[in-house]
Design a protein around this motif. Structure first.
Motif, PDB file in Angstrom:
ATOM      1  N   GLU A   1       1.037  -1.508  -0.295  1.00 34.01           N
ATOM      2  CA  GLU A   1       0.387  -0.176   0.351  1.00 34.01           C
ATOM      3  C   GLU A   1       0.629   1.446   0.238  1.00 34.01           C
ATOM      4  O   GLU A   1       1.554   1.386   0.740  1.00 34.01           O
ATOM      5  CB  GLU A   1      -1.234  -0.199   1.488  1.00 34.01           C
ATOM      6  N   LEU A   2       0.604   2.084  -1.123  1.00 30.76           N
ATOM      7  CA  LEU A   2       1.208   3.481  -0.809  1.00 30.76           C
ATOM      8  C   LEU A   2      -0.434   4.566  -0.463  1.00 30.76           C
ATOM      9  O   LEU A   2      -1.112   4.670  -0.798  1.00 30.76           O
ATOM     10  CB  LEU A   2       1.353   3.241  -2.184  1.00 30.76           C
ATOM     11  N   ASP A   3       0.747   4.871   0.476  1.00 29.84           N
ATOM     12  CA  ASP A   3      -0.574   6.304   1.351  1.00 29.84           C
ATOM     13  C   ASP A   3      -2.151   5.462   1.749  1.00 29.84           C
ATOM     14  O   ASP A   3      -2.364   6.517   1.406  1.00 29.84           O
ATOM     15  CB  ASP A   3      -0.358   7.312   1.291  1.00 29.84           C
ATOM     16  N   GLY A   4      -1.899   3.814   2.505  1.00 26.50           N
ATOM     17  CA  GLY A   4      -3.188   3.563   2.068  1.00 26.50           C
ATOM     18  C   GLY A   4      -3.726   2.395   0.593  1.00 26.50           C
ATOM     19  O   GLY A   4      -5.028   2.222   0.795  1.00 26.50           O
ATOM     20  N   ARG A   5      -3.211   3.141  -0.670  1.00 29.36           N
ATOM     21  CA  ARG A   5      -3.627   2.648  -1.918  1.00 29.36           C
ATOM     22  C   ARG A   5      -3.366   1.377  -2.008  1.00 29.36           C
ATOM     23  O   ARG A   5      -2.006   1.297  -1.767  1.00 29.36           O
ATOM     24  CB  ARG A   5      -3.932   3.585  -2.369  1.00 29.36           C
ATOM     25  N   LEU A   6      -3.788   0.445  -2.750  1.00 28.49           N
ATOM     26  CA  LEU A   6      -3.644  -0.920  -2.887  1.00 28.49           C
ATOM     27  C   LEU A   6      -2.558  -0.623  -4.150  1.00 28.49           C
ATOM     28  O   LEU A   6      -3.228  -0.492  -5.034  1.00 28.49           O
ATOM     29  CB  LEU A   6      -4.538  -1.968  -3.127  1.00 28.49           C
ATOM     30  N   VAL A   7      -1.160  -0.870  -4.498  1.00 27.76           N
ATOM     31  CA  VAL A   7      -0.463  -1.082  -5.592  1.00 27.76           C
ATOM     32  C   VAL A   7       0.545  -2.119  -5.719  1.00 27.76           C
ATOM     33  O   VAL A   7       0.348  -1.988  -6.886  1.00 27.76           O
ATOM     34  CB  VAL A   7       0.341   0.710  -5.989  1.00 27.76           C
ATOM     35  N   GLY A   8       0.156  -2.909  -4.749  1.00 23.80           N
ATOM     36  CA  GLY A   8       0.744  -4.384  -5.606  1.00 23.80           C
ATOM     37  C   GLY A   8      -0.038  -5.207  -4.309  1.00 23.80           C
ATOM     38  O   GLY A   8       0.028  -5.400  -3.607  1.00 23.80           O
ATOM     39  N   CYS A   9       0.909  -6.471  -4.658  1.00 25.80           N
ATOM     40  CA  CYS A   9       0.317  -8.069  -4.072  1.00 25.80           C
ATOM     41  C   CYS A   9       1.446  -9.609  -4.658  1.00 25.80           C
ATOM     42  O   CYS A   9       1.700  -8.941  -5.516  1.00 25.80           O
ATOM     43  CB  CYS A   9      -0.847  -8.309  -3.828  1.00 25.80           C
ATOM     44  N   GLY A  10       1.706  -9.640  -3.599  1.00 26.71           N
ATOM     45  CA  GLY A  10       2.348 -10.925  -3.913  1.00 26.71           C
ATOM     46  C   GLY A  10       3.024 -11.560  -2.600  1.00 26.71           C
ATOM     47  O   GLY A  10       2.474 -11.234  -2.011  1.00 26.71           O
TER      48      GLY A  10
ATOM     49  N   VAL B   1       2.867 -12.107  -7.706  1.00 22.12           N
ATOM     50  CA  VAL B   1       2.977 -10.991  -7.566  1.00 22.12           C
ATOM     51  C   VAL B   1       1.995 -10.089  -9.447  1.00 22.12           C
ATOM     52  O   VAL B   1       2.467 -10.548 -10.033  1.00 22.12           O
ATOM     53  CB  VAL B   1       4.470 -11.015  -7.596  1.00 22.12           C
ATOM     54  N   PHE B   2       2.233  -9.277  -8.682  1.00 26.11           N
ATOM     55  CA  PHE B   2       1.492  -7.643  -9.304  1.00 26.11           C
ATOM     56  C   PHE B   2       1.537  -6.595  -8.633  1.00 26.11           C
ATOM     57  O   PHE B   2       1.295  -6.309  -7.375  1.00 26.11           O
ATOM     58  CB  PHE B   2      -0.346  -8.533  -9.889  1.00 26.11           C
ATOM     59  N   VAL B   3       1.445  -5.730  -9.663  1.00 23.65           N
ATOM     60  CA  VAL B   3       1.358  -4.520  -9.290  1.00 23.65           C
ATOM     61  C   VAL B   3       0.520  -3.590  -9.763  1.00 23.65           C
ATOM     62  O   VAL B   3       0.562  -3.628 -11.330  1.00 23.65           O
ATOM     63  CB  VAL B   3       3.351  -3.494  -9.879  1.00 23.65           C
ATOM     64  N   HIS B   4      -0.147  -3.079  -9.769  1.00 22.17           N
ATOM     65  CA  HIS B   4      -0.984  -1.527 -10.465  1.00 22.17           C
ATOM     66  C   HIS B   4      -0.103  -0.956 -11.733  1.00 22.17           C
ATOM     67  O   HIS B   4       0.934  -0.948 -11.418  1.00 22.17           O
ATOM     68  CB  HIS B   4      -1.502  -0.724  -8.956  1.00 22.17           C
ATOM     69  N   PRO B   5      -0.727  -1.392 -12.448  1.00 23.77           N
ATOM     70  CA  PRO B   5       0.374  -0.436 -13.547  1.00 23.77           C
ATOM     71  C   PRO B   5       0.705   0.784 -13.252  1.00 23.77           C
ATOM     72  O   PRO B   5       1.705   0.847 -13.851  1.00 23.77           O
ATOM     73  CB  PRO B   5      -1.383  -0.533 -14.840  1.00 23.77           C
ATOM     74  N   ALA B   6      -0.197   1.312 -12.858  1.00 21.38           N
ATOM     75  CA  ALA B   6       0.759   3.171 -13.230  1.00 21.38           C
ATOM     76  C   ALA B   6       1.665   2.891 -11.705  1.00 21.38           C
ATOM     77  O   ALA B   6       1.961   4.546 -11.247  1.00 21.38           O
ATOM     78  CB  ALA B   6      -1.237   4.556 -11.889  1.00 21.38           C
ATOM     79  N   TRP B   7       1.480   2.314 -10.614  1.00 22.16           N
ATOM     80  CA  TRP B   7       3.026   2.321 -10.237  1.00 22.16           C
ATOM     81  C   TRP B   7       3.937   1.241 -10.632  1.00 22.16           C
ATOM     82  O   TRP B   7       5.189   0.785  -9.860  1.00 22.16           O
ATOM     83  CB  TRP B   7       2.713   1.926  -8.503  1.00 22.16           C
ATOM     84  N   ALA B   8       3.960   0.690 -11.622  1.00 24.23           N
ATOM     85  CA  ALA B   8       5.095  -0.399 -12.375  1.00 24.23           C
ATOM     86  C   ALA B   8       6.290   0.435 -12.408  1.00 24.23           C
ATOM     87  O   ALA B   8       6.253   1.487 -12.412  1.00 24.23           O
ATOM     88  CB  ALA B   8       4.459  -1.229 -13.370  1.00 24.23           C
ATOM     89  N   ARG B   9       7.553  -0.003 -12.720  1.00 23.15           N
ATOM     90  CA  ARG B   9       8.768   0.050 -12.255  1.00 23.15           C
ATOM     91  C   ARG B   9       9.214   1.036 -11.887  1.00 23.15           C
ATOM     92  O   ARG B   9       9.866   1.971 -12.231  1.00 23.15           O
ATOM     93  CB  ARG B   9       8.835   0.132 -14.050  1.00 23.15           C
ATOM     94  N   ARG B  10       8.442   1.181 -10.109  1.00 24.22           N
ATOM     95  CA  ARG B  10       9.210   1.976  -8.895  1.00 24.22           C
ATOM     96  C   ARG B  10       9.496   0.912  -8.045  1.00 24.22           C
ATOM     97  O   ARG B  10       9.700   1.570  -7.218  1.00 24.22           O
ATOM     98  CB  ARG B  10       7.523   2.886  -8.585  1.00 24.22           C
TER      99      ARG B  10
END
Length: 189
Positions: free
Chosen positions: A64-73, A107-116
């Motif tokens: 979570e980034l500031d409480g928003r789900l951005v990835g999982c795995g 393992v998945f990441v939100h597309p807006a937060w990929a490669r970070r």
């Protein structure tokens, strides 16, 4: 670079719908360079993404980034290497840490937060937890688009597989990694 506070926590059963939505979104956006829309949709319908067994085993993490789900795995100490609890209801035999490889899973990441660095942190967290449980090797099934990422973490391809879906074939790559002996891994941390 991330602007905000990234935190990882164990996934909870209540996260299920949000995790499944994130996983589908990630595949539909990040895998299009290697798969057709039909392959992606068939994969989601036939295999799915969310394995609630991992949540129940406390081996699945939410980023979570500031409480928003951005990835999982996460990882698993069970034999199942892919799929989910609905399409593959058997839990899979428990693995033996001294001779089997822990499974790095879903393992998945939100597309807006990929490669970070979010995906890297999820995988390294899963590996550390599996090492803590006694595992010294890891195995995973990678989509074609994720193979370069896993190579960058030391995973090596073992074989290319084709998942036969009802209306498509989905090429994936089975990969493995030997981890460093505990003393070396501890010094690197």
């Amino acid at each position: 670079m991330l602007s905000g506070r990234l935190s990882l926590r164990a996934a909870r059963p209540a996260d299920g719908e949000k995790l499944q939505a994130l996983q589908g979104l990630a595949l539909r956006h990040l895998a299009t360079s290697h798969y057709t829309a039909s392959q992606i949709e068939n994969g989601l319908a036939a295999i799915g993404t969310l394995d609630r067994t991992l949540i129940g085993d406390s081996t699945y993490y939410v980023a979570e980034l500031d409480g928003r789900l951005v990835g999982c795995g996460g990882w698993s100490f069970r034999a199942r290497i892919a799929g989910n609890d609905e399409t593959m209801p058997e839990l899979g035999q428990p693995l033996e840490p001294h001779c089997d490889a822990a499974r790095i899973r879903a393992v998945f990441v939100h597309p807006a937060w990929a490669r970070r660095g979010i995906t890297r942190r999820l995988v390294l967290t899963a590996e550390a937890a599996a090492r803590q449980a006694g595992f010294r090797r890891f195995a995973l099934v990678s989509t074609l688009n994720a193979e370069p990422f896993y190579r960058s973490l030391g995973y090596r391809p073992v074989e290319q597989l084709h998942l036969d879906l009802p209306e498509a074939r989905l090429p994936v790559i089975r990969m493995t990694k030997e981890c460093e002996p505990p003393a070396l891994a501890d010094r690197a941390a």
